[in-house]
Design a protein around this motif. Structure first.
Motif, short mmCIF file in Angstrom:
data_model
loop_
_atom_site.label_atom_id
_atom_site.label_comp_id
_atom_site.label_asym_id
_atom_site.label_seq_id
_atom_site.Cartn_x
_atom_site.Cartn_y
_atom_site.Cartn_z
N UNK A 45 0.84 -1.21 0.00
CA UNK A 45 0.00 0.00 0.00
C UNK A 45 0.87 1.25 0.00
N UNK A 46 1.95 1.23 0.77
CA UNK A 46 2.82 2.40 0.85
C UNK A 46 3.54 2.67 -0.48
N UNK A 47 3.56 1.67 -1.33
CA UNK A 47 4.27 1.81 -2.60
C UNK A 47 3.33 1.76 -3.80
N UNK A 48 2.10 2.21 -3.57
CA UNK A 48 1.20 2.47 -4.70
C UNK A 48 -0.01 1.58 -4.86
N UNK A 49 -0.04 0.42 -4.20
CA UNK A 49 -1.19 -0.47 -4.36
C UNK A 49 -2.40 0.10 -3.63
N UNK A 50 -3.57 -0.02 -4.22
CA UNK A 50 -4.80 0.45 -3.60
C UNK A 50 -5.58 -0.69 -2.96
N UNK A 51 -5.49 -1.87 -3.53
CA UNK A 51 -6.22 -3.02 -3.01
C UNK A 51 -5.28 -4.22 -2.97
N UNK A 52 -5.14 -4.83 -1.79
CA UNK A 52 -4.27 -6.00 -1.62
C UNK A 52 -4.98 -7.02 -0.74
N UNK A 53 -5.12 -8.25 -1.22
CA UNK A 53 -5.66 -9.32 -0.39
C UNK A 53 -5.32 -10.67 -1.00
N UNK A 54 -5.44 -11.71 -0.19
CA UNK A 54 -5.21 -13.05 -0.71
C UNK A 54 -6.21 -14.01 -0.08
#
Length: 214
Positions: A45-54
């Motif tokens: 998130x700090x490096x540009x991702x808006x949505x992250x999940x697994x």
């Protein structure tokens, strides 16, 4: 938008890493760094991702989150499966999967030792390493040979070393500017066919075990 591989691979993730005990090739206890899944998400998130999940992928053969690869017999005559887990990773519009063996250091993982914690830890490791291979974040933990993979199972090493080399080669091509869609187009395959081909490594592993029991 998430930063490219060649930028993320330069990030020093070690300040956010924990340490676990492991054995080196001489049997000595050493401290091995590992990046926790929560810090991995935070860094993305700090490096540009808006949505992250697994999410765990369910094995159609077992209808569970455990993927058996081959039955093996230990030196004491006890039979067990070689268990894997698989996760589907979502980073914005990018979706990919990553497989990971259930590890217990140098000890065999038997069915009666499986529990939610061990499976959950394996899923988290699969997420973190999958992110490293695809995005470059934390990649140097494994490039330096001290990533949190547990002790190496040499009986499967040669086959899975090729799989790892192929995954890194694909990542390198995409890092160089070739999109995943264009890569597949130039190979003349789709995502489903790519997944099937990567699954051949598991089938070869099963074949190797079967032949060794003859």
């Amino acid at each position: 938008m998430l930063k490219p591989f060649n930028e993320l691979v330069k990030l020093d993730v070690r300040p956010l890493c924990g340490l676990r005990d492991a054995k080196d090739e001489r049997g000595n206890t050493v401290k091995v760094p590992y990046l926790g899944w929560a810090n991995c998400v935070k860094l993305l998130h700090e490096n540009g991702a808006e949505s992250v999940w697994y999410a765990p992928r369910r094995c159609p053969e077992t209808n569970s989150y455990l993927w058996p690869q081959a039955k093996v017999t230990t030196s004491k005559g006890r039979v067990t499966e070689c268990w894997f887990v698989s996760v589907e990773i979502h980073i914005d519009e990018n979706v990919f999967s990553y497989d990971m063996p259930l590890l217990n250091g140098s000890l065999v993982v038997y069915e009666d030792t499986l529990n939610q914690l061990r499976i959950n830890n394996a899923l988290a490791r699969a997420f973190v390493k999958g992110v490293a291979v695809r995005t470059g974040l934390g990649f140097d933990l494994w490039a330096a040979g001290d990533g949190d993979d547990g002790e190496e199972d040499l009986s499967r090493h040669s086959i899975y070393a090729v799989k790892e080399r192929l995954e890194r080669l694909i990542t390198s091509k995409e890092q160089g500017g070739l999109s995943h869609r264009d890569l597949l187009a130039q190979l003349g395959i789709n995502d489903k066919q790519m997944a099937t081909m990567m699954g051949w490594f598991d089938k070869l592993g099963s074949l190797e075990k079967a032949v060794s029991r003859l």
